[in-house]
Design an enzyme around this catalytic site. Structure first.
Site, short mmCIF file in Angstrom:
data_model
loop_
_atom_site.label_atom_id
_atom_site.label_comp_id
_atom_site.label_asym_id
_atom_site.label_seq_id
_atom_site.Cartn_x
_atom_site.Cartn_y
_atom_site.Cartn_z
N ARG A 29 26.21 -76.97 54.21
CA ARG A 29 26.72 -76.40 52.96
C ARG A 29 26.58 -77.40 51.82
O ARG A 29 26.87 -78.59 51.99
CB ARG A 29 28.17 -75.94 53.12
CG ARG A 29 28.29 -74.82 54.15
CD ARG A 29 29.57 -74.03 54.08
NE ARG A 29 29.61 -73.13 55.24
CZ ARG A 29 29.05 -71.92 55.29
NH1 ARG A 29 28.43 -71.43 54.22
NH2 ARG A 29 29.10 -71.19 56.39
N ASP A 30 26.14 -76.89 50.66
CA ASP A 30 26.00 -77.75 49.48
C ASP A 30 27.37 -78.24 49.04
O ASP A 30 28.34 -77.49 49.02
CB ASP A 30 25.31 -76.97 48.35
CG ASP A 30 24.75 -77.87 47.28
OD1 ASP A 30 23.52 -77.97 47.16
OD2 ASP A 30 25.57 -78.50 46.55
N ILE A 31 27.43 -79.51 48.66
CA ILE A 31 28.70 -80.13 48.27
C ILE A 31 29.19 -79.59 46.92
O ILE A 31 30.38 -79.70 46.60
CB ILE A 31 28.53 -81.68 48.24
CG1 ILE A 31 29.85 -82.39 48.45
CG2 ILE A 31 27.82 -82.13 46.98
CD1 ILE A 31 29.69 -83.88 48.74
N ASN A 87 13.37 -76.75 44.34
CA ASN A 87 13.19 -77.45 43.07
C ASN A 87 12.22 -78.61 43.29
O ASN A 87 12.35 -79.35 44.26
CB ASN A 87 14.53 -77.99 42.56
CG ASN A 87 15.49 -76.89 42.17
OD1 ASN A 87 15.08 -75.86 41.63
ND2 ASN A 87 16.77 -77.08 42.44
N VAL A 96 17.59 -84.72 44.74
CA VAL A 96 17.48 -85.39 46.04
C VAL A 96 16.03 -85.25 46.50
O VAL A 96 15.52 -84.14 46.64
CB VAL A 96 18.44 -84.80 47.08
CG1 VAL A 96 18.28 -85.50 48.43
CG2 VAL A 96 19.89 -84.90 46.61
N HIS A 100 13.95 -79.63 50.33
CA HIS A 100 15.03 -78.77 50.81
C HIS A 100 14.90 -77.42 50.14
O HIS A 100 14.43 -77.32 49.00
CB HIS A 100 16.40 -79.38 50.51
CG HIS A 100 16.59 -79.82 49.08
ND1 HIS A 100 16.10 -81.01 48.60
CD2 HIS A 100 17.19 -79.22 48.02
CE1 HIS A 100 16.40 -81.13 47.32
NE2 HIS A 100 17.06 -80.05 46.94
N HIS A 102 17.25 -74.22 48.90
CA HIS A 102 18.61 -73.74 48.67
C HIS A 102 18.66 -72.28 49.12
O HIS A 102 17.83 -71.46 48.69
CB HIS A 102 18.95 -73.76 47.17
CG HIS A 102 18.96 -75.12 46.54
ND1 HIS A 102 20.13 -75.76 46.19
CD2 HIS A 102 17.96 -75.96 46.18
CE1 HIS A 102 19.85 -76.93 45.63
NE2 HIS A 102 18.53 -77.07 45.61
#
Ligand code: AMP
Ligand code: ZN
Length: 114
Positions: A29-31, A87, A96, A100, A102
């Site tokens: 899970r994204d922070i 991205n 980052v 990745h 999302h």
């Protein structure tokens, strides 16, 4: 890659809320979630940006998207819908530098994106 945040999450050196993992990918899970469901799916292989992909990574990237589909189903997003976002570099807002995707869901998204 010792200096990479996501490689450290894969290695268990930094805690994360991991929701899925397999031989190729880890998902957590994204922070700083931008939707009710916001999960990042990353390859175990350190690849900085989409620009660094080679043809030999085609299968890996396909499995990353298939993992996202599986997680979307587990999160009950399949029918209402969800968005996958990669991205790449500054204009897209990449922060980052470990590839990745999302997985965003649980609300309606606008188009065109911001
Ligand atoms: P991007 O802007 O596409 O590079 O996305 C990087 C994402 O990583 C952002 O949505 C951040 O909120 C997320 N992020 C940064 N650090 C962490 C962390 N320690 N655990 C989970 N997600 C993180
Ligand atoms: Zn990395």
């Amino acid at each position: 890659m010792t200096d990479c945040l996501f490689c450290k999450i894969i290695a268990g050196e930094i805690p994360a809320n991991i929701v899925y993992q397999d031989a190729d990918c880890v998902a957590f899970r994204d922070i700083n979630p931008q939707a009710p469901t916001h999960i990042l799916i990353i390859p175990r292989l350190h690849i900085p940006t989409l620009n660094d992909l080679e043809s030999e990574n085609a299968g890996l990237m396909g499995r990353l998207v298939l993992a996202a589909k599986k997680i979307a189903h587990a999160e009950n997003l399949s029918d209402d819908g969800y968005r996958l976002v990669f991205n790449c570099n500054a204009d897209a807002g990449q922060t980052v530098f470990h590839v990745h995707v999302h997985l965003l869901g649980g609300r309606v998204f606008g188009w065109p994106p911001g």
